[in-house]
Design an enzyme around this catalytic site. Sequence first.
Site, PDB file in Angstrom:
ATOM      1  N   GLY A  41      25.258  41.022  49.810  1.00 18.83           N
ATOM      2  CA  GLY A  41      25.749  39.883  50.779  1.00 18.83           C
ATOM      3  C   GLY A  41      27.130  40.288  51.285  1.00 18.83           C
ATOM      4  O   GLY A  41      26.990  40.710  52.541  1.00 18.83           O
ATOM      5  N   ALA A  42      28.094  40.085  50.379  1.00 21.25           N
ATOM      6  CA  ALA A  42      29.367  40.526  51.192  1.00 21.25           C
ATOM      7  C   ALA A  42      30.353  40.285  49.836  1.00 21.25           C
ATOM      8  O   ALA A  42      30.163  39.530  48.933  1.00 21.25           O
ATOM      9  CB  ALA A  42      30.035  39.490  52.222  1.00 21.25           C
ATOM     10  N   MET A  43      31.218  41.140  49.826  1.00 16.88           N
ATOM     11  CA  MET A  43      32.282  41.355  48.849  1.00 16.88           C
ATOM     12  C   MET A  43      33.606  41.613  49.374  1.00 16.88           C
ATOM     13  O   MET A  43      33.759  42.712  50.242  1.00 16.88           O
ATOM     14  CB  MET A  43      31.817  42.490  48.024  1.00 16.88           C
ATOM     15  CG  MET A  43      32.757  42.572  46.742  1.00 16.88           C
ATOM     16  SD  MET A  43      33.009  41.056  45.588  1.00 16.88           S
ATOM     17  CE  MET A  43      34.510  41.527  44.802  1.00 16.88           C
ATOM     18  N   GLU A  44      34.846  41.049  48.916  1.00 18.01           N
ATOM     19  CA  GLU A  44      36.090  41.322  49.576  1.00 18.01           C
ATOM     20  C   GLU A  44      37.006  42.313  49.073  1.00 18.01           C
ATOM     21  O   GLU A  44      38.051  42.158  48.941  1.00 18.01           O
ATOM     22  CB  GLU A  44      36.793  39.744  49.237  1.00 18.01           C
ATOM     23  CG  GLU A  44      37.085  39.555  47.853  1.00 18.01           C
ATOM     24  CD  GLU A  44      36.469  38.892  46.678  1.00 18.01           C
ATOM     25  OE1 GLU A  44      36.747  38.368  45.942  1.00 18.01           O
ATOM     26  OE2 GLU A  44      35.118  38.735  47.236  1.00 18.01           O
ATOM     27  N   ASN A  45      36.210  43.515  48.439  1.00 18.94           N
ATOM     28  CA  ASN A  45      37.105  44.528  48.078  1.00 18.94           C
ATOM     29  C   ASN A  45      38.389  44.876  48.882  1.00 18.94           C
ATOM     30  O   ASN A  45      38.371  44.868  49.848  1.00 18.94           O
ATOM     31  CB  ASN A  45      36.576  45.678  47.952  1.00 18.94           C
ATOM     32  CG  ASN A  45      34.954  45.539  47.479  1.00 18.94           C
ATOM     33  OD1 ASN A  45      34.875  45.031  46.221  1.00 18.94           O
ATOM     34  ND2 ASN A  45      33.631  45.825  48.457  1.00 18.94           N
TER      35      ASN A  45
ATOM     36  N   GLU B  69      38.123  31.444  44.256  1.00 13.87           N
ATOM     37  CA  GLU B  69      36.939  30.932  45.126  1.00 13.87           C
ATOM     38  C   GLU B  69      37.049  29.414  45.994  1.00 13.87           C
ATOM     39  O   GLU B  69      36.776  29.327  46.825  1.00 13.87           O
ATOM     40  CB  GLU B  69      35.437  31.131  44.423  1.00 13.87           C
ATOM     41  CG  GLU B  69      35.262  32.596  44.051  1.00 13.87           C
ATOM     42  CD  GLU B  69      35.399  33.735  45.435  1.00 13.87           C
ATOM     43  OE1 GLU B  69      35.137  32.922  46.343  1.00 13.87           O
ATOM     44  OE2 GLU B  69      35.378  34.575  45.068  1.00 13.87           O
TER      45      GLU B  69
ATOM     46  N   HIS C 169      36.062  34.147  55.445  1.00 18.11           N
ATOM     47  CA  HIS C 169      36.240  33.998  53.874  1.00 18.11           C
ATOM     48  C   HIS C 169      36.621  35.393  53.219  1.00 18.11           C
ATOM     49  O   HIS C 169      37.573  35.202  52.614  1.00 18.11           O
ATOM     50  CB  HIS C 169      34.875  33.537  53.528  1.00 18.11           C
ATOM     51  CG  HIS C 169      34.823  33.246  51.891  1.00 18.11           C
ATOM     52  ND1 HIS C 169      35.103  32.005  51.530  1.00 18.11           N
ATOM     53  CD2 HIS C 169      34.940  34.144  50.866  1.00 18.11           C
ATOM     54  CE1 HIS C 169      35.171  32.210  49.999  1.00 18.11           C
ATOM     55  NE2 HIS C 169      34.834  33.298  49.756  1.00 18.11           N
ATOM     56  N   GLU C 170      35.940  36.428  53.658  1.00 25.55           N
ATOM     57  CA  GLU C 170      36.165  37.684  52.861  1.00 25.55           C
ATOM     58  C   GLU C 170      37.674  37.958  53.280  1.00 25.55           C
ATOM     59  O   GLU C 170      38.381  38.720  52.277  1.00 25.55           O
ATOM     60  CB  GLU C 170      35.242  38.703  53.173  1.00 25.55           C
ATOM     61  CG  GLU C 170      33.915  38.099  52.873  1.00 25.55           C
ATOM     62  CD  GLU C 170      33.358  37.844  51.632  1.00 25.55           C
ATOM     63  OE1 GLU C 170      32.711  36.908  51.019  1.00 25.55           O
ATOM     64  OE2 GLU C 170      34.336  38.155  50.531  1.00 25.55           O
TER      65      GLU C 170
ATOM     66  N   GLU D 171      32.782  43.412  41.046  1.00 20.22           N
ATOM     67  CA  GLU D 171      32.628  42.038  40.501  1.00 20.22           C
ATOM     68  C   GLU D 171      31.479  41.229  40.107  1.00 20.22           C
ATOM     69  O   GLU D 171      30.566  41.531  40.762  1.00 20.22           O
ATOM     70  CB  GLU D 171      33.109  40.979  41.656  1.00 20.22           C
ATOM     71  CG  GLU D 171      33.647  39.726  41.022  1.00 20.22           C
ATOM     72  CD  GLU D 171      34.125  38.816  42.103  1.00 20.22           C
ATOM     73  OE1 GLU D 171      34.570  37.728  41.515  1.00 20.22           O
ATOM     74  OE2 GLU D 171      34.333  38.964  43.387  1.00 20.22           O
TER      75      GLU D 171
END
Length: 858
Positions: free
Chosen positions: A338-342, A397, A374-375, A198
């Site tokens: 950081g973090a990613m919601e794959n 988001e 959140h993710e 992303e």
Amino acid sequence: VNQLQRAWLYSAGIHPALRTKAFTGKTCGPLRGLSLVTSCAGSNVAAAPAKMATEVENEAHIPEIQAEENKLPVHDPQTKFRKDYQPTPYLIDTIHLDFILNEDVSHVHSKMHMKPNYAGSPPPLVLNGRKDLKLVSVKVNGADVASDKYEVTEKTLTLKELPAGEYDIQITTEVKPQENTLLEGLYKSGGNFCTQCEAEGFRGITYFLDRPDVMAKYTTRLEADKAAYPVLLSNGNLMSSGDLAGGRHFAVWEDPYPKPCYLFALVAGSLSMKERSYTTKSGRDVKLRIFVQEQNLGKVDFALDSLVKSMRWDEEVYGLEYDLDLFNIVAVDDFNMGAMENKSLNIFNSRLVLASPETATDGDYARIEGVVGHEYFHNWTGNRVTCRDWFQLTLKEGLTVFRDQEFSADMNSRPVKRIEDVMMLRVSQFTEDSGPMAHPIRPDSYIKMDNFYTVTVYEKGSEVVRLYRTLLGKEGFRKGMDLYFQRHDGHAVTCDDFLAAMADANGADLSAMSNWYSQAGTPQVDVSTHYDAAAKTFTLTAKQSTPATPGQPNKQPVLIPLAVGLLGPDGKDLPLHLQGSTNSSETTAVLRLEQAEQSFVFTGVDAEPVPSILRDFSAPVKLSVQGQTDEQLLFLFAHDSDPFNRWESGQRLLKKLLLQLYSAAADSSKGASVSDRCQAAGGVSDKLVEAFRTILTEKGLDGTFKAMAINIPAGTELLDQIPAADPTLIYQVRMYVLKTLAARLRPELEAQIKENDDAPGTPYAFNSHACARRAIKNRAIDWLNALDDPSVHASTLNRYREASNMTDQVAALSALMDSSCPEREVALQEFYDKWQKEPLVLLKWLGPPAMWNKPGNP
């Protein structure tokens, strides 16, 4: 050390434009983790006090959740416009990917099944690529494509004279992940292969229709050296795995749900795993796994707990179950995003997963809980239903931030969480909305997509989603969400589709909501009131206006729900009888302000009430109440049943005081020192001191709320109200107020420390009660240190040494920072000596001294 401290400030994201994810994730939050209030009420809770000239104490300027996904630059300078959206002429039904991972050159073989989405003869197919992507071969239906039938540029692969109907394309590309310094697409860092797609990173892996409205089903095969990369992960369920010749091995993953390519992920590396099982509401077993580096395996239990709580909450509140057999989280120290919601493979920086009482503060625990939630919540709001184009980013988001805020509120203290979110919004987003970078939550154009991963899109977007809930009620909002998923599961949609689902599910006219999506700027609401004793009516007149912003000189009214209550002379809520309304038993009414000016009349009001307006911060607006007196604010501060407005009343009183004293202190003719000038102007009133004393001594009041209620507003909240403001003078005035209150309330502050101290040997617990005790205790310690009493400094150093958890240790360390006492240097050196080999903990050492306000600190 000074260079390290400056680096800490930048890594913490002191300026919103600095969005390196190496330390924080979805834009970095300036001063994240520095507040004295250590509540466990969500991901925006900060962990330890630190002060700067403008005293941004409790506000994390950019929310941590946003920090987890801020995306790296795309590389196309051409302006894109929302109005120019056109569906792609081709769709991709399925894609099979085969990654041959090597140390030097890796190959990616893709096979896409194409479906026509055009009328007439087949147009050329333009696939997105990137300069560092090397095309090895391309085939259509198994046959090589002649060189004159395709064209490769730095950004595209164009195929011409394609067959009509459905067909397959096979593409082989060559990539060098170890040389990918963009850290978009497939790259190698810290010995691991990793991806970040992303917003537009997938085009760095293979040629593809890299846009969110192209949703395909993915099957992914990974092959690598088994000794170097024993863990091979991708999206979906693991279908098969095994050994190959030459010490290599493979794994095949299948994701049965269509997704856009920005949700694709793979990880190959040497990682250890901890597993837990979760049974969904319908009885299906899901394996939950967290993969980390071996030395961190003992610190993942809280993240697993948070994931379980997130899954259960989504089932209970929205009826949404997880949809696969596996849910994997990978956390590594050097994941820079950081973090990613794959889909089914969330990737985190370690600091957003790892926690132990010895190394993590209450704020760290709260942040982990909120970010993991959140993710996970993106699985439905972002993955199963995604955005049609990147202009609709707030659709996924803003909605998911709202969901994680509600999750954190339900897990911990709802009033405290709401206050924290509004504090951040005002300090960061309101500032963005009033500056040259103001933009709507759904922008109309962009040059670089990463410029719109902003606090406006995320946090104001969340507040706009909250408007629906306020207008429709909890049940009405759930009906709208149910219809939204029913209509759009598996599709890429728009903000208008969300609005339509909310309106249609409730038979409501929400057309006025559309202006919230298209207009920048923070609305100003000015309220005047009138009480008619003879008629026993109370009239509230509200006017709204939105200042001009770049490119938008003229603004239209927006739909603003004003939540209002009326307090009688005894401080209790009055039953409300709104003229023209059939609801008469409520004590809070939601008024629909849709026009530039409207009046609302309450009947049957026997005595003049004190209005409580914008309860629970029911809309993201700036509010002024004509004729509101200090006596009324003190009355609300003492009696309002709405926790937010009770806190807000105290903040309004303090802001008025700070502005008055600043004006007096700016006149050097009125005294030799700032303190003398403030004292000559009246100083801090007895009534305000008594109001604070009441808060501190009130039994049953949440400790975190107490800490927030007595918090003195940040200097940044005053800047836009003072022409040519002097930040240093604001700081000095603020410190005068702090020291005055600390001195006059010293017995009550010492009592709070004594009442909330844990007995020696008490084990650390992260829950709302324990966090509340630590919050008010550490606030009191911080205030007492402002008095520069040597006995307090000595006691604080002792507390630092005896602290049984990182929350109390960092709080004691930070409380010493604005003093030149010898205990300050001793504590700093001891902290460094103990934690110099723990990078995540060392960040807590870098922060407080970097913000020391004493002269000579760079």
